[in-house]
Design a protein around this motif. Structure first.
Motif, PDB file in Angstrom:
ATOM      1  N   HIS A 288       0.852  -1.187   0.000  1.00  0.00           N
ATOM      2  CA  HIS A 288       0.000   0.000   0.000  1.00  0.00           C
ATOM      3  C   HIS A 288       0.889   1.240   0.000  1.00  0.00           C
ATOM      4  CE1 HIS A 288      -3.298   2.580   2.147  1.00  0.00           C
ATOM      5  NE2 HIS A 288      -3.124   2.929   0.891  1.00  0.00           N
ATOM      6  N   ILE A 289       0.753   2.073  -1.028  1.00  0.00           N
ATOM      7  CA  ILE A 289       1.539   3.297  -1.168  1.00  0.00           C
ATOM      8  C   ILE A 289       0.607   4.498  -1.115  1.00  0.00           C
ATOM      9  CG2 ILE A 289       3.038   4.639  -2.697  1.00  0.00           C
ATOM     10  CD1 ILE A 289       3.947   1.968  -3.930  1.00  0.00           C
TER      11      ILE A 289
ATOM     12  N   LEU B 101       1.385   1.657  -9.927  1.00  0.00           N
ATOM     13  CA  LEU B 101       0.380   0.601  -9.799  1.00  0.00           C
ATOM     14  C   LEU B 101       0.311  -0.258 -11.054  1.00  0.00           C
ATOM     15  CD1 LEU B 101      -2.550   2.477  -7.991  1.00  0.00           C
ATOM     16  CD2 LEU B 101      -0.676   1.157  -6.992  1.00  0.00           C
ATOM     17  N   ARG B 102       0.475   0.352 -12.217  1.00  0.00           N
ATOM     18  CA  ARG B 102       0.471  -0.426 -13.457  1.00  0.00           C
ATOM     19  C   ARG B 102       1.670  -1.383 -13.501  1.00  0.00           C
ATOM     20  NH1 ARG B 102      -2.323   1.203 -18.141  1.00  0.00           N
ATOM     21  NH2 ARG B 102      -0.495   0.718 -19.416  1.00  0.00           N
TER      22      ARG B 102
ATOM     23  N   ARG C 177      -1.716  -1.599  -3.826  1.00  0.00           N
ATOM     24  CA  ARG C 177      -2.825  -0.659  -3.727  1.00  0.00           C
ATOM     25  C   ARG C 177      -2.264   0.739  -3.494  1.00  0.00           C
ATOM     26  NH1 ARG C 177      -5.604  -0.578   0.442  1.00  0.00           N
ATOM     27  NH2 ARG C 177      -4.246  -1.822   1.772  1.00  0.00           N
ATOM     28  N   GLY C 178      -3.040   1.751  -3.874  1.00  0.00           N
ATOM     29  CA  GLY C 178      -2.568   3.111  -3.704  1.00  0.00           C
ATOM     30  C   GLY C 178      -3.623   4.015  -3.108  1.00  0.00           C
TER      31      GLY C 178
ATOM     32  N   VAL D 102      -6.297   1.702 -13.177  1.00  0.00           N
ATOM     33  CA  VAL D 102      -5.905   1.399 -11.795  1.00  0.00           C
ATOM     34  C   VAL D 102      -6.891   1.955 -10.777  1.00  0.00           C
ATOM     35  CG1 VAL D 102      -3.462   1.258 -12.399  1.00  0.00           C
ATOM     36  CG2 VAL D 102      -4.424   3.454 -11.643  1.00  0.00           C
ATOM     37  N   ILE D 103      -8.010   2.506 -11.220  1.00  0.00           N
ATOM     38  CA  ILE D 103      -8.935   3.150 -10.302  1.00  0.00           C
ATOM     39  C   ILE D 103      -9.480   2.159  -9.280  1.00  0.00           C
ATOM     40  CG2 ILE D 103     -10.932   2.800 -11.816  1.00  0.00           C
ATOM     41  CD1 ILE D 103     -10.217   5.850  -9.540  1.00  0.00           C
ATOM     42  N   ASP D 104      -9.566   0.883  -9.636  1.00  0.00           N
ATOM     43  CA  ASP D 104     -10.092  -0.116  -8.706  1.00  0.00           C
ATOM     44  C   ASP D 104      -9.114  -0.442  -7.584  1.00  0.00           C
ATOM     45  OD1 ASP D 104      -8.410  -1.265 -10.638  1.00  0.00           O
ATOM     46  OD2 ASP D 104      -9.211  -3.269 -10.234  1.00  0.00           O
ATOM     47  N   ARG D 105      -7.872  -0.006  -7.714  1.00  0.00           N
ATOM     48  CA  ARG D 105      -6.868  -0.261  -6.663  1.00  0.00           C
ATOM     49  C   ARG D 105      -6.395   1.031  -6.010  1.00  0.00           C
ATOM     50  NH1 ARG D 105      -2.072  -2.301  -8.698  1.00  0.00           N
ATOM     51  NH2 ARG D 105      -2.634  -2.065 -10.896  1.00  0.00           N
TER      52      ARG D 105
END
Length: 334
Positions: free
Chosen positions: A171-172, A187-188, A194-195, A216-219
């Motif tokens: 998690h960042i 994230l990609r 997760r971010g 990446v919106i879901d993460r």
């Protein structure tokens, strides 16, 4: 060929002319019109609603310094340098050219003597407000600046990802992460991570589209707030890209202390910043430092100065990873 000090200095003195010429070419979107095809100065004048002969004089000057290439019949093509002015360039700089050439920006540089003699911020002295308040009151300038920062992130993200291994993290939190381009790139590259994107509410309001476009919106969570008050807790990495250089030491330490309160004992702090090099070297960073003096405030720093900031805010500098024009400066809580 032997260098001529007189000519070399004259070129430096007249450097503002190139800056303004690039600014105009970017504002007119000349590089976009040249994408994939050569065009004559006349065609470009029609497309950009410009005076044909004057536009030709602009383009031939920029061709002489490598931004464009002049062919026969007053026709122009893109060079690799000019390609960076395209809106969709992989390494874009057009928005920054528009910022730098704007009157509010270069007028601050015209006030450099005041800053050097007094130590005061030139923009604040000229405008009785800081540049952040000015951009908030002039949304058109704020939007161009935000676009420039997003483009810088796009241009530097690959270098950062190559330089630093983000894979150990789960998690960042990207503190002051703008519209999320840097975080999206990480994230990609690391699908298990997760971010959380954290910045002022009006800045992150545009982030959802950027993150969604990059899949990446879901993460990624999007949180608005002030990093002088609080940042999201519980991550194992806290990332800040060119944030700390915007602030003098007292404010920088205050921001870092907020991050320290949020970070667990095993978390890492990662600053993406320039480092001031040894004497007589690395002029780009030292002129960037002058820019901080006259416009946004803050300063560029040496490795030792970052280490001192960390020590005063509850962190310890561990390693530095060169990443293009920036460095990933890693610290841990102590």
């Amino acid at each position: 060929m032997t260098s001529d000090p007189w000519l070399d200095l004259l070129g430096l003195i007249n450097g503002f002319q190139i800056t303004q010429a690039i600014h105009v070419a970017s504002a007119l979107r000349v590089a976009d019109h040249l994408s994939g095809a050569a065009r004559s100065a006349g065609e470009l004048a029609a497309l950009t609603r410009s005076h044909p002969d004057s536009l030709y004089r602009l383009l031939r000057a920029l061709a002489a310094v490598g931004v464009f290439r002049e062919e026969e019949g007053r026709t122009f093509t893109l060079t690799p340098m000019g390609d960076c002015l395209r809106t969709n360039s992989g390494t874009p700089l057009g928005a920054w050219a528009e910022v730098v050439g704007s009157p509010y920006f270069w007028q601050s540089w015209g006030h450099l003597l005041h800053s050097v003699q007094t130590g005061e911020n030139a923009f604040q002295d000229l405008n009785s407000k800081d540049v952040w308040q000015f951009r908030a009151e002039h949304p058109e300038h704020g939007a161009t600046f935000d676009r420039a920062m997003t483009q810088f992130s796009r241009g530097s993200a690959e270098a950062v990802i190559r330089a630093y291994d983000f894979s150990p993290f789960r998690h960042i939190v990207d503190v002051g992460g703008g519209q999320g381009l840097m975080l999206a790139a990480i994230l990609r590259a690391h699908p298990h991570v997760r971010g959380t994107l954290f910045d002022q509410p009006d800045v992150v309001a545009q982030a959802r589209a950027v993150l969604a476009k990059r899949g990446v919106i879901d993460r990624c969570n999007i949180v608005g707030g002030s990093f002088f008050e609080t940042v999201p807790e519980g991550a194992d990495a806290y990332l800040m890209r060119v944030v700390i250089h915007d602030w003098e030491d007292d404010e920088a330490i205050a921001i870092l202390k907020v991050c320290r309160r949020a970070a667990g004992e095993a978390a890492k702090l990662l600053l993406i910043e320039r480092l001031v090099g040894p004497p007589n070297e690395m002029p780009a960073t030292k002129f960037s430092d002058l820019n901080m003096l006259v416009s946004p405030g803050g300063r560029e720093r040496t490795r030792e100065e970052f280490s001192d900031l960390f020590a005063k805010s509850g962190f310890e500098l561990t390693r530095v990873f060169p990443a293009g024009i920036h460095n990933v400066i890693e610290a841990r809580p102590h």
